[in-house]
Motif scaffolding. Structure first.
Motif, PDB file in Angstrom:
ATOM      1  N   LEU A  43      34.601  44.374  43.675  1.00 14.45           N
ATOM      2  CA  LEU A  43      36.116  43.502  43.837  1.00 14.45           C
ATOM      3  C   LEU A  43      37.133  44.228  42.927  1.00 14.45           C
ATOM      4  CD1 LEU A  43      34.472  39.942  43.465  1.00 14.45           C
ATOM      5  CD2 LEU A  43      35.336  41.320  45.554  1.00 14.45           C
ATOM      6  N   ARG A  44      36.560  45.083  41.863  1.00 16.73           N
ATOM      7  CA  ARG A  44      37.625  45.728  41.130  1.00 16.73           C
ATOM      8  C   ARG A  44      38.331  46.780  42.110  1.00 16.73           C
ATOM      9  NH1 ARG A  44      37.472  44.842  35.434  1.00 16.73           N
ATOM     10  NH2 ARG A  44      35.581  44.626  34.578  1.00 16.73           N
ATOM     11  N   ALA A  45      37.444  47.477  42.768  1.00 13.29           N
ATOM     12  CA  ALA A  45      38.198  48.687  43.603  1.00 13.29           C
ATOM     13  C   ALA A  45      38.920  48.141  44.586  1.00 13.29           C
ATOM     14  CB  ALA A  45      36.887  49.353  44.514  1.00 13.29           C
ATOM     15  N   ARG A  46      38.716  46.685  44.941  1.00 14.74           N
ATOM     16  CA  ARG A  46      39.694  45.916  46.187  1.00 14.74           C
ATOM     17  C   ARG A  46      40.829  45.590  45.431  1.00 14.74           C
ATOM     18  NH1 ARG A  46      36.345  41.843  49.375  1.00 14.74           N
ATOM     19  NH2 ARG A  46      38.569  41.587  50.257  1.00 14.74           N
ATOM     20  N   GLY A  47      41.045  45.355  43.923  1.00 16.92           N
ATOM     21  CA  GLY A  47      42.186  45.024  43.268  1.00 16.92           C
ATOM     22  C   GLY A  47      42.153  43.480  43.229  1.00 16.92           C
ATOM     23  N   ILE A  48      41.046  42.585  43.613  1.00 14.31           N
ATOM     24  CA  ILE A  48      41.163  41.236  43.603  1.00 14.31           C
ATOM     25  C   ILE A  48      41.012  40.781  42.144  1.00 14.31           C
ATOM     26  CG2 ILE A  48      39.746  39.496  44.108  1.00 14.31           C
ATOM     27  CD1 ILE A  48      38.927  40.698  46.771  1.00 14.31           C
ATOM     28  N   PRO A  49      41.782  39.805  41.570  1.00 18.02           N
ATOM     29  CA  PRO A  49      41.727  39.410  40.409  1.00 18.02           C
ATOM     30  C   PRO A  49      40.540  38.724  39.952  1.00 18.02           C
ATOM     31  CG  PRO A  49      43.662  38.763  41.373  1.00 18.02           C
ATOM     32  CD  PRO A  49      42.989  39.361  42.400  1.00 18.02           C
TER      33      PRO A  49
ATOM     34  N   GLY B 121      42.512  44.944  29.842  1.00 20.82           N
ATOM     35  CA  GLY B 121      43.291  43.916  30.837  1.00 20.82           C
ATOM     36  C   GLY B 121      42.409  42.990  31.215  1.00 20.82           C
ATOM     37  N   ASP B 122      40.900  43.059  31.119  1.00 20.25           N
ATOM     38  CA  ASP B 122      40.056  41.873  31.521  1.00 20.25           C
ATOM     39  C   ASP B 122      40.368  40.708  30.850  1.00 20.25           C
ATOM     40  OD1 ASP B 122      38.740  43.357  33.347  1.00 20.25           O
ATOM     41  OD2 ASP B 122      36.870  43.963  32.016  1.00 20.25           O
ATOM     42  N   HIS B 123      40.114  39.320  31.516  1.00 10.87           N
ATOM     43  CA  HIS B 123      40.108  38.173  31.090  1.00 10.87           C
ATOM     44  C   HIS B 123      38.735  37.341  31.247  1.00 10.87           C
ATOM     45  CE1 HIS B 123      44.159  39.401  32.543  1.00 10.87           C
ATOM     46  NE2 HIS B 123      44.586  38.545  31.774  1.00 10.87           N
ATOM     47  N   TRP B 124      38.554  36.858  29.982  1.00 12.93           N
ATOM     48  CA  TRP B 124      37.208  35.980  30.133  1.00 12.93           C
ATOM     49  C   TRP B 124      37.575  34.554  29.253  1.00 12.93           C
ATOM     50  CZ3 TRP B 124      37.446  40.981  28.002  1.00 12.93           C
ATOM     51  CH2 TRP B 124      37.126  40.944  26.448  1.00 12.93           C
ATOM     52  N   VAL B 125      36.571  33.757  29.431  1.00 13.58           N
ATOM     53  CA  VAL B 125      36.399  32.447  28.556  1.00 13.58           C
ATOM     54  C   VAL B 125      34.888  32.534  28.269  1.00 13.58           C
ATOM     55  CG1 VAL B 125      36.561  30.042  28.504  1.00 13.58           C
ATOM     56  CG2 VAL B 125      38.104  31.615  29.927  1.00 13.58           C
TER      57      VAL B 125
ATOM     58  N   THR C 286      49.408  37.775  33.239  1.00 12.57           N
ATOM     59  CA  THR C 286      48.922  36.944  31.971  1.00 12.57           C
ATOM     60  C   THR C 286      48.369  37.967  30.843  1.00 12.57           C
ATOM     61  OG1 THR C 286      48.288  35.238  33.368  1.00 12.57           O
ATOM     62  CG2 THR C 286      47.027  35.339  31.415  1.00 12.57           C
ATOM     63  N   ALA C 287      48.569  37.653  29.684  1.00 10.82           N
ATOM     64  CA  ALA C 287      48.129  38.449  28.578  1.00 10.82           C
ATOM     65  C   ALA C 287      46.320  38.464  28.639  1.00 10.82           C
ATOM     66  CB  ALA C 287      48.316  37.771  27.231  1.00 10.82           C
ATOM     67  N   PRO C 288      45.749  39.871  28.653  1.00  6.22           N
ATOM     68  CA  PRO C 288      44.370  39.961  28.552  1.00  6.22           C
ATOM     69  C   PRO C 288      43.758  39.441  27.527  1.00  6.22           C
ATOM     70  CG  PRO C 288      45.290  41.853  28.157  1.00  6.22           C
ATOM     71  CD  PRO C 288      46.586  40.961  28.425  1.00  6.22           C
ATOM     72  N   GLY C 289      42.296  39.330  27.558  1.00 17.30           N
ATOM     73  CA  GLY C 289      41.491  38.967  26.338  1.00 17.30           C
ATOM     74  C   GLY C 289      40.794  37.767  26.422  1.00 17.30           C
ATOM     75  N   PRO C 290      40.031  37.497  25.433  1.00 21.12           N
ATOM     76  CA  PRO C 290      39.081  36.380  25.426  1.00 21.12           C
ATOM     77  C   PRO C 290      39.626  35.028  25.111  1.00 21.12           C
ATOM     78  CG  PRO C 290      38.828  37.509  23.296  1.00 21.12           C
ATOM     79  CD  PRO C 290      39.747  38.164  24.188  1.00 21.12           C
ATOM     80  N   VAL C 291      39.242  33.886  25.778  1.00 20.15           N
ATOM     81  CA  VAL C 291      39.781  32.680  25.320  1.00 20.15           C
ATOM     82  C   VAL C 291      38.357  31.922  24.817  1.00 20.15           C
ATOM     83  CG1 VAL C 291      40.263  30.313  26.294  1.00 20.15           C
ATOM     84  CG2 VAL C 291      41.507  32.201  27.108  1.00 20.15           C
ATOM     85  N   VAL C 292      38.708  31.343  23.574  1.00 20.72           N
ATOM     86  CA  VAL C 292      37.331  30.975  22.991  1.00 20.72           C
ATOM     87  C   VAL C 292      37.225  29.369  22.844  1.00 20.72           C
ATOM     88  CG1 VAL C 292      35.847  30.833  20.713  1.00 20.72           C
ATOM     89  CG2 VAL C 292      37.214  32.843  21.414  1.00 20.72           C
ATOM     90  N   VAL C 293      35.959  28.937  23.633  1.00 21.93           N
ATOM     91  CA  VAL C 293      35.770  27.393  23.709  1.00 21.93           C
ATOM     92  C   VAL C 293      34.807  27.223  22.485  1.00 21.93           C
ATOM     93  CG1 VAL C 293      34.888  25.726  25.177  1.00 21.93           C
ATOM     94  CG2 VAL C 293      36.301  27.332  26.014  1.00 21.93           C
TER      95      VAL C 293
END
Length: 331
Positions: A131-137, A150-154, A307-314
């Motif tokens: 999916l990265r290679a295909r450019g899918i968010p 640039g990755d995004h995660w929660v 959207t700004a990358p990085g973690p969102v902490v729950v």
């Protein structure tokens, strides 16, 4: 710059453009090895980068184990999928839940989604690579196994949560605290185990780690740990079935909970409130995590990746019940 053409892929894969077309579209009478080689070449060259949203569909999958298992039967994932579906619908998107055993095949090369929510992605995840290679968010529930700038995660703060559990058990009177941790390569298992090892090192005690086995319904993996004069008197089970496995082991070995064995389990299963005795649990708040992840994913799709990358902490939560209560003072 424009992406690769069918001719570029055909040249790199040493096949005809017609073969490339058949391989990418799942048509034609070509061998599996050729079809796989063409798709891998297309992925490597970055073929199929999507433009603006086309399908108004998001995907969600758990890729920790590339085998056939129904993750929606696990309370955490079931609640996360339900919350993610609701959040996607609120933003005008459908949500497709994909089976776990597709993580190792080549279906990711032709999956039609505008973005993907990936849960517990391990290192070397083939689906993430495709999916990265295909450019899918992509947005991850939990730190991705192979994070990139640039990755995004929660995610939750698993170190802080693990230490809170261990401190709670120590305050209740436990002196030999063991950990039942996962055997997978996902970040969660590694983070919890590392936090436990650090906590033990600070106190000069040897760590006691039991690998989690979902098939061990009677908790027999704990037998050696719970016998003898130097046995463990408390266990933190980092996976959902661990609490029931520990109750079964304690009953079989004649150990009273919590008088002789204190138990804490990370689980979203409400049934732990009515076990005998009720089990203290850690909630990772899957609903809040899933809603935040879907919101990030839609913002990525509609905002063009700004959207700004990085973690969102729950925040996680410790729900204290009878299984880990403190013992009354002697005398």
């Amino acid at each position: 710059m424009p992406g690769p053409t069918l001719t570029d892929i055909a040249r790199a894969a040493e096949v005809s453009t017609a073969t490339v077309s058949h391989a990418l579209n799942g048509t034609g009478r070509i061998g599996d090895a050729t079809r796989r080689r063409v798709r891998e070449t297309a992925t490597r060259l970055g073929y199929g980068t999507p433009g603006p949203p086309r399908s108004r569909t998001l995907g969600i999958a758990v890729t920790t184990f590339p085998t056939a298992w129904n993750y929606t039967e696990v309370a955490y994932f079931s609640r996360a999928v339900t919350a993610a579906t609701s959040a996607a619908h609120a933003r005008g998107y459908a949500l497709t839940t994909l089976p776990a055993d597709r993580a190792g095949d080549d279906s990711w090369h032709r999956l039609t989604v505008d973005g993907m929510l990936i849960m517990d992605s391990p290192r070397g995840d083939p689906m993430v690579h495709a999916l990265r290679a295909r450019g899918i968010p992509l947005v991850f529930d939990g730190v991705p196994g192979d994070p990139r700038p640039g990755d995004h995660w929660v995610d939750n703060d698993h170190e802080a949560t693990t230490r809170e559990v261990l401190d709670h058990l120590a305050a209740s009177g436990a002196r030999r605290i063991a950990l039942q941790s996962g055997s997978g390569d996902e970040h969660y298992a590694r983070a919890v185990t590392a936090a436990y090892a650090g906590w033990c090192a600070e106190r000069g005690v040897d760590p006691l780690v039991v690998p989690f086995d979902v098939t061990d319904g009677q908790g027999r993996a704990f037998d050696a740990l719970l016998r003898g004069p130097d046995r463990a008197d408390a266990v933190y089970a980092a996976y959902d079935p661990g609490g029931r496995q520990l109750l079964a082991a304690a009953a079989r070995l004649g150990l009273g909970v919590p008088d002789e064995l204190r138990v804490v389990c990370a689980s979203e299963d409400p049934g732990y409130a009515t076990t005998r005795p009720p089990v203290t649990t850690v909630t990772l708040d899957p609903e809040r995590t899933a809603r935040a992840a879907v919101g990030l994913l839609v913002d990525l799709i509609e905002g063009g990746g700004r959207t700004a990358p990085g973690p969102v902490v729950v925040p996680a939560g410790l729900l204290v019940r009878y299984s880990s209560r403190a013992q009354p003072a002697a005398g």
